[in-house]
Design a protein around this motif. Structure first.
Motif, PDB file in Angstrom:
ATOM      1  N   SER A 225      49.122 134.174  35.035  1.00 44.16           N
ATOM      2  CA  SER A 225      49.208 135.590  35.384  1.00 44.16           C
ATOM      3  C   SER A 225      48.576 136.499  34.337  1.00 44.16           C
ATOM      4  O   SER A 225      48.801 137.708  34.356  1.00 44.16           O
ATOM      5  CB  SER A 225      50.685 135.987  35.576  1.00 44.16           C
ATOM      6  OG  SER A 225      51.272 135.264  36.643  1.00 44.16           O
ATOM      7  N   GLY A 226      47.802 135.939  33.435  1.00 42.10           N
ATOM      8  CA  GLY A 226      47.211 136.725  32.363  1.00 42.10           C
ATOM      9  C   GLY A 226      46.184 137.732  32.842  1.00 42.10           C
ATOM     10  O   GLY A 226      45.617 137.600  33.935  1.00 42.10           O
ATOM     11  N   PRO A 227      45.889 138.757  32.044  1.00 41.21           N
ATOM     12  CA  PRO A 227      44.964 139.818  32.456  1.00 41.21           C
ATOM     13  C   PRO A 227      43.537 139.337  32.664  1.00 41.21           C
ATOM     14  O   PRO A 227      42.764 139.956  33.397  1.00 41.21           O
ATOM     15  CB  PRO A 227      45.047 140.830  31.305  1.00 41.21           C
ATOM     16  CG  PRO A 227      45.541 140.042  30.136  1.00 41.21           C
ATOM     17  CD  PRO A 227      46.454 139.003  30.706  1.00 41.21           C
ATOM     18  N   GLY A 228      43.144 138.223  32.039  1.00 39.80           N
ATOM     19  CA  GLY A 228      41.781 137.734  32.171  1.00 39.80           C
ATOM     20  C   GLY A 228      41.490 137.049  33.493  1.00 39.80           C
ATOM     21  O   GLY A 228      40.325 136.840  33.834  1.00 39.80           O
ATOM     22  N   ARG A 229      42.535 136.690  34.250  1.00 48.30           N
ATOM     23  CA  ARG A 229      42.326 136.020  35.534  1.00 48.30           C
ATOM     24  C   ARG A 229      42.292 137.040  36.660  1.00 48.30           C
ATOM     25  O   ARG A 229      43.065 137.988  36.670  1.00 48.30           O
ATOM     26  CB  ARG A 229      43.426 134.994  35.788  1.00 48.30           C
ATOM     27  CG  ARG A 229      43.460 133.885  34.755  1.00 48.30           C
ATOM     28  CD  ARG A 229      44.379 132.756  35.159  1.00 48.30           C
ATOM     29  NE  ARG A 229      43.926 132.105  36.376  1.00 48.30           N
ATOM     30  CZ  ARG A 229      44.480 130.992  36.876  1.00 48.30           C
ATOM     31  NH1 ARG A 229      45.529 130.465  36.255  1.00 48.30           N
ATOM     32  NH2 ARG A 229      44.030 130.457  37.984  1.00 48.30           N
ATOM     33  N   GLU A 230      41.412 136.819  37.621  1.00 50.13           N
ATOM     34  CA  GLU A 230      41.273 137.746  38.734  1.00 50.13           C
ATOM     35  C   GLU A 230      42.466 137.658  39.666  1.00 50.13           C
ATOM     36  O   GLU A 230      43.286 136.735  39.596  1.00 50.13           O
ATOM     37  CB  GLU A 230      39.976 137.450  39.487  1.00 50.13           C
ATOM     38  CG  GLU A 230      38.726 137.655  38.638  1.00 50.13           C
ATOM     39  CD  GLU A 230      37.449 137.372  39.421  1.00 50.13           C
ATOM     40  OE1 GLU A 230      37.547 136.841  40.540  1.00 50.13           O
ATOM     41  OE2 GLU A 230      36.364 137.698  38.903  1.00 50.13           O
ATOM     42  N   VAL A 231      42.554 138.641  40.573  1.00 51.77           N
ATOM     43  CA  VAL A 231      43.684 138.705  41.502  1.00 51.77           C
ATOM     44  C   VAL A 231      43.816 137.411  42.295  1.00 51.77           C
ATOM     45  O   VAL A 231      44.913 136.874  42.460  1.00 51.77           O
ATOM     46  CB  VAL A 231      43.520 139.904  42.462  1.00 51.77           C
ATOM     47  CG1 VAL A 231      44.598 139.882  43.539  1.00 51.77           C
ATOM     48  CG2 VAL A 231      43.569 141.218  41.681  1.00 51.77           C
ATOM     49  N   PHE A 232      42.693 136.885  42.773  1.00 48.14           N
ATOM     50  CA  PHE A 232      42.718 135.604  43.483  1.00 48.14           C
ATOM     51  C   PHE A 232      43.050 134.503  42.478  1.00 48.14           C
ATOM     52  O   PHE A 232      42.329 134.278  41.514  1.00 48.14           O
ATOM     53  CB  PHE A 232      41.371 135.325  44.134  1.00 48.14           C
ATOM     54  CG  PHE A 232      41.320 134.003  44.854  1.00 48.14           C
ATOM     55  CD1 PHE A 232      41.907 133.862  46.097  1.00 48.14           C
ATOM     56  CD2 PHE A 232      40.701 132.905  44.272  1.00 48.14           C
ATOM     57  CE1 PHE A 232      41.867 132.640  46.754  1.00 48.14           C
ATOM     58  CE2 PHE A 232      40.661 131.685  44.911  1.00 48.14           C
ATOM     59  CZ  PHE A 232      41.248 131.546  46.171  1.00 48.14           C
ATOM     60  N   GLY A 233      44.148 133.834  42.666  1.00 48.77           N
ATOM     61  CA  GLY A 233      44.579 132.805  41.742  1.00 48.77           C
ATOM     62  C   GLY A 233      45.475 133.303  40.635  1.00 48.77           C
ATOM     63  O   GLY A 233      45.867 132.526  39.760  1.00 48.77           O
ATOM     64  N   ASN A 234      45.808 134.595  40.647  1.00 47.20           N
ATOM     65  CA  ASN A 234      46.714 135.167  39.649  1.00 47.20           C
ATOM     66  C   ASN A 234      47.975 135.619  40.383  1.00 47.20           C
ATOM     67  O   ASN A 234      47.975 136.645  41.056  1.00 47.20           O
ATOM     68  CB  ASN A 234      46.041 136.355  38.959  1.00 47.20           C
ATOM     69  CG  ASN A 234      46.858 136.910  37.811  1.00 47.20           C
ATOM     70  OD1 ASN A 234      48.070 137.071  37.916  1.00 47.20           O
ATOM     71  ND2 ASN A 234      46.188 137.235  36.713  1.00 47.20           N
ATOM     72  N   PRO A 235      49.079 134.869  40.300  1.00 45.95           N
ATOM     73  CA  PRO A 235      50.259 135.186  41.118  1.00 45.95           C
ATOM     74  C   PRO A 235      50.867 136.554  40.848  1.00 45.95           C
ATOM     75  O   PRO A 235      51.330 137.214  41.768  1.00 45.95           O
ATOM     76  CB  PRO A 235      51.249 134.060  40.784  1.00 45.95           C
ATOM     77  CG  PRO A 235      50.755 133.465  39.506  1.00 45.95           C
ATOM     78  CD  PRO A 235      49.275 133.654  39.490  1.00 45.95           C
TER      79      PRO A 235
END
Length: 363
Positions: free
Chosen positions: A202-212
């Motif tokens: 869920s970190g800020p570097g991951r995009e919405v898709f794949g970030n719960p």
């Protein structure tokens, strides 16, 4: 005035990080560290006085905010597995004595109610565990007479619920541990690993898709939110979610799934606002004075555990717009994760989603 729009693109990791001037995301990401520090304190023998002790009752006295939610979650999670009654009370009761364990938890070392509860429990001879910062009046009341599980690292009170839950569950695990070489803190180490893994996903570097967490926040924005749970554990977790979202600027009602289903007919009925009037101009619409626009529909977010996932999906058919919230990715069952780990992971995800919602402008 038109309805508010998101002020930040959550897919832009650098912009999200730059916007987080208060360090909300970092504070949530420290959830695993809080749990691991509690496990380390237990491993160091802080709760050694409770080993082999068979109490008449375990009394949880919680301060405001996260400690209260943690106490209720602890009862829902472990109330049936501990061989003594597990109670949540406002003060140390007059009947408490040497046969009882009193756990006092909170963020404010100067809270008179918590200080008086510790002092009263000590005078009555109870076994006392203090999960409050070791400073001020609390240090004077607890010094040398209690087992102190003070925080080993600072986290803003808004994000301390997971530490308190770890403390409550650690006390229960030590009391219930029957093996001569038991290591009850190992379960907390596994929980900390799961929470750390959730923080990475869920970190800020991951995009919405794949970030719960980002996905959860995105699905909430633009809707009137109802959070609910199927089962006692999930329902208490939904109440914590409501409080976390409220702190971020999203007003979210919390209820049991059964109550939401009973009220579904009225809940999803079109709202009587001025949108159908020929005199209504959406440019001058003020949500605070005129109510939500017709497009701001209700969306329910249903929390559940892996064991209850199939039943929850079946019951959700009665709701016009509802999302299932489980700990596993892509709503797939994961029988290898314990119920305790699921609760911690979901609590961390809700905290992170609330932080993202706040950064994007809240409601």
């Amino acid at each position: 005035m038109t309805a508010s729009m998101p002020l930040l693109d959550l897919d832009d990791g650098e912009a999200v990080t730059a916007a987080d001037a208060e360090g909300l995301l970092r504070a949530v990401a420290m959830g695993g560290a809080q749990i691991r520090s509690t496990a380390a304190a237990v491993a160091d023998g802080v709760l050694g006085r409770l080993i082999g002790f068979r109490p008449r009752s375990v009394i949880l006295i919680a301060g405001s905010g996260g400690a209260r939610h943690a106490a209720r979650l602890a009862i829902a999670l472990a109330g049936n597995s501990i061989g003594a009654p597990l109670l949540v009370l406002e003060h140390t009761p007059s009947w408490a004595g040497p046969l009882d364990v009193v756990v006092v938890a909170g963020d404010d070392a100067g809270d008179p109610r918590l200080v008086e509860s510790v002092d009263s429990a000590v005078r009555r001879g109870a076994e006392v565990v203090v999960a409050v910062p070791d400073e001020g009046p609390m240090r004077a009341a607890a010094a040398g007479r209690t087992a102190v599980l003070a925080p080993r690292l600072y986290v803003p009170p808004r994000h301390t619920m997971t530490r308190f839950l770890a403390v409550f569950l650690a006390v229960g695990a030590v009391i219930e541990d029957r093996s001569p070489h038991g290591r009850p803190w190992e379960a907390l180490d596994r929980v900390a690993d799961a929470v750390d893994a959730e923080a990475v996903r869920s970190g800020p570097g991951r995009e919405v898709f794949g970030n719960p967490a980002k996905s959860l926040a995105t699905r909430m924005l633009g809707h009137r939110v109802v959070v609910c749970g199927n089962g006692s554990v999930a329902t208490v977790l939904s109440e914590y979610a409501s409080a976390a979202l409220l702190a971020s600027g999203i007003s979210a009602a919390a209820a049991d799934l059964s109550d939401v289903i009973r009220g579904a007919r009225m809940l999803y009925a079109p709202r009587a606002v001025g949108g159908d009037s020929v005199f209504h101009d959406p440019f001058f619409h003020d949500p605070q004075l005129d109510g939500a626009l017709p497009g701001e529909s209700v969306r329910a977010f249903v929390f559940t555990t892996e064991a209850d996932q199939a039943d929850t999906r079946r019951r959700m058919d009665a709701l016009a717009d509802a999302d299932l919230v489980v700990s596993a990715d892509d709503d797939q069952s994961d029988p290898g994760i314990s119920e305790m780990e699921q609760v911690f992971v979901l609590a961390s995800r809700v905290d992170m989603a609330a932080a993202y919602a706040q950064l994007t402008g809240g409601a």
